[in-house]
Design an enzyme around this catalytic site. Structure first.
Site, PDB file in Angstrom:
ATOM      1  N   ASP A  61       0.837  -1.315   0.208  1.00 21.83           N
ATOM      2  CA  ASP A  61      -0.013  -0.012  -0.064  1.00 21.83           C
ATOM      3  C   ASP A  61       0.946   1.282  -0.045  1.00 21.83           C
ATOM      4  O   ASP A  61       1.489   1.438   0.977  1.00 21.83           O
ATOM      5  CB  ASP A  61      -0.872   0.021   1.251  1.00 21.83           C
ATOM      6  CG  ASP A  61      -1.756   1.149   1.234  1.00 21.83           C
ATOM      7  OD1 ASP A  61      -1.438   1.967   0.533  1.00 21.83           O
ATOM      8  OD2 ASP A  61      -2.824   1.007   1.935  1.00 21.83           O
ATOM      9  N   SER A  95      -0.479  12.537 -15.934  1.00 18.79           N
ATOM     10  CA  SER A  95      -1.817  12.836 -16.532  1.00 18.79           C
ATOM     11  C   SER A  95      -1.930  13.807 -17.164  1.00 18.79           C
ATOM     12  O   SER A  95      -1.229  15.025 -16.837  1.00 18.79           O
ATOM     13  CB  SER A  95      -2.985  12.699 -15.483  1.00 18.79           C
ATOM     14  OG  SER A  95      -4.470  13.185 -16.089  1.00 18.79           O
ATOM     15  N   TYR A 103      -7.801  15.970  -7.416  1.00 20.41           N
ATOM     16  CA  TYR A 103      -7.122  15.013  -8.514  1.00 20.41           C
ATOM     17  C   TYR A 103      -6.096  15.794  -9.228  1.00 20.41           C
ATOM     18  O   TYR A 103      -4.726  15.602  -9.387  1.00 20.41           O
ATOM     19  CB  TYR A 103      -7.763  14.204  -9.199  1.00 20.41           C
ATOM     20  CG  TYR A 103      -6.922  13.400 -10.123  1.00 20.41           C
ATOM     21  CD1 TYR A 103      -6.284  12.070  -9.984  1.00 20.41           C
ATOM     22  CD2 TYR A 103      -7.261  13.469 -11.507  1.00 20.41           C
ATOM     23  CE1 TYR A 103      -5.509  11.542 -10.986  1.00 20.41           C
ATOM     24  CE2 TYR A 103      -6.286  12.912 -12.415  1.00 20.41           C
ATOM     25  CZ  TYR A 103      -5.759  11.926 -12.104  1.00 20.41           C
ATOM     26  OH  TYR A 103      -5.004  11.174 -13.060  1.00 20.41           O
ATOM     27  N   LYS A 159      -1.753  16.023  -9.531  1.00 19.20           N
ATOM     28  CA  LYS A 159      -1.099  15.750 -11.061  1.00 19.20           C
ATOM     29  C   LYS A 159      -0.071  16.706 -11.352  1.00 19.20           C
ATOM     30  O   LYS A 159       0.973  16.741 -11.835  1.00 19.20           O
ATOM     31  CB  LYS A 159      -1.877  15.222 -12.015  1.00 19.20           C
ATOM     32  CG  LYS A 159      -2.541  14.091 -11.509  1.00 19.20           C
ATOM     33  CD  LYS A 159      -1.419  12.772 -11.585  1.00 19.20           C
ATOM     34  CE  LYS A 159      -2.089  11.274 -11.522  1.00 19.20           C
ATOM     35  NZ  LYS A 159      -1.043  10.346 -11.539  1.00 19.20           N
ATOM     36  N   VAL A 196      -7.497   7.198 -21.236  1.00 18.06           N
ATOM     37  CA  VAL A 196      -7.328   5.796 -21.522  1.00 18.06           C
ATOM     38  C   VAL A 196      -8.170   4.810 -21.033  1.00 18.06           C
ATOM     39  O   VAL A 196      -8.708   4.880 -20.035  1.00 18.06           O
ATOM     40  CB  VAL A 196      -5.866   5.274 -20.638  1.00 18.06           C
ATOM     41  CG1 VAL A 196      -5.341   4.128 -21.325  1.00 18.06           C
ATOM     42  CG2 VAL A 196      -4.869   6.352 -21.042  1.00 18.06           C
TER      43      VAL A 196
END
Length: 255
Positions: free
Chosen positions: A65, A146, A161, A165, A196
């Site tokens: 993890d 990304s 998010y 990134k 993707v």
């Protein structure tokens, strides 16, 4: 890729999607690949598939993890004992949770930072120390970023998010600068995919699988193999070539 035969790569998030495809490809090219994820069973299945396909390399599954530093450090200790160390680090693991800036849960924000930024940084640090300890001067660290690491899309659920990134973009350039200052030829590359077709959207829209399916049907998406091809291209570059950033998007993607 011949110079990488028999050498060791770590691929994080190797259980599904892009990570699984990268791990499989590197094994096919003769590398010893440690594939880690929280769900190790899927990597064990992939390792068996590599054996049955007669690939010249080997995939070693490892349960880890990345949000727990002690688990990451234990993994690197295991790699040192079993394989002396690593030569290539592919920081692929990452996750997105729908937690807007105005109403998102702090726990979700922390989870994204722990995996996408802190976990990646710990793996990078330990990978470099492994290379330095063994005087490996031609290693490579590849961050799977990304397109969200380069532009902010108008989607509230993705804003935090996106911030994580953007962090990966900054961390990769900072890493290059520190590697140059360290007078090493270890290289750092950032690969930033657009849409993707993997399990990513289904996890992001876990409460609305129909929306995830519609997302992938809206345009002709990239496939995991497209990102794998980019990784192989980066690792195949001659020693004097620094491939800094690769942005890969579907032709039809506008955001």
């Amino acid at each position: 890729m011949d110079r990488w035969k028999g050498r060791v790569a770590l691929v994080t998030g190797a259980s599904v999607g892009i990570g699984a495809a990268i791990a499989k490809s590197l094994v096919q090219h003769g590398m010893k690949v440690v594939g880690c994820a929280r769900n190790v069973k899927q990597i064990e299945n992939l390792a068996a598939e590599c054996v049955s396909s007669g690939f010249s390399g080997t995939l070693f599954p490892y349960k880890c993890d990345l949000s727990v530093e002690d688990e990451v450090l234990s993994m690197f200790s295991w790699i040192k004992v079993q394989h002396q160390g690593i030569d290539v680090c592919i920081n692929n693991a990452g996750l997105a949770l729908p937690e807007p800036l105005l109403s998102g849960k702090t726990s979700g924000w922390k989870t994204m930072m722990d995996v996408n930024v802190i976990g990646l940084s710990v793996c990078t640090r330990e990978a470099y120390q492994s290379m330095k300890e063994r005087k490996v001067d031609d290693g490579h660290i590849i961050n799977i970023n990304s397109i969200c690491g380069h532009r902010v899309i108008n989607h509230a659920d993705a804003h935090f998010y996106t911030a994580s990134k953007y962090g990966v973009t900054a961390l990769t350039e900072g890493l290059r600068q520190e590697l140059r200052e360290a007078k090493t030829h270890i290289r750092a590359t950032c690969i930033s995919p657009g849409l993707v077709e993997t399990e990513f959207a289904f996890r992001f829209f876990s409460q609305n699988p129909e929306k995830a399916e519609a997302t992938y049907k809206s345009i002709k998406c990239l496939q995991a193999a497209d990102i794998t091809d980019a990784v192989v291209y980066v690792l195949s570059a001659p020693p004097h070539v620094q491939i800094g950033d690769i942005n890969i998007t579907p032709v039809e993607q506008t955001m």
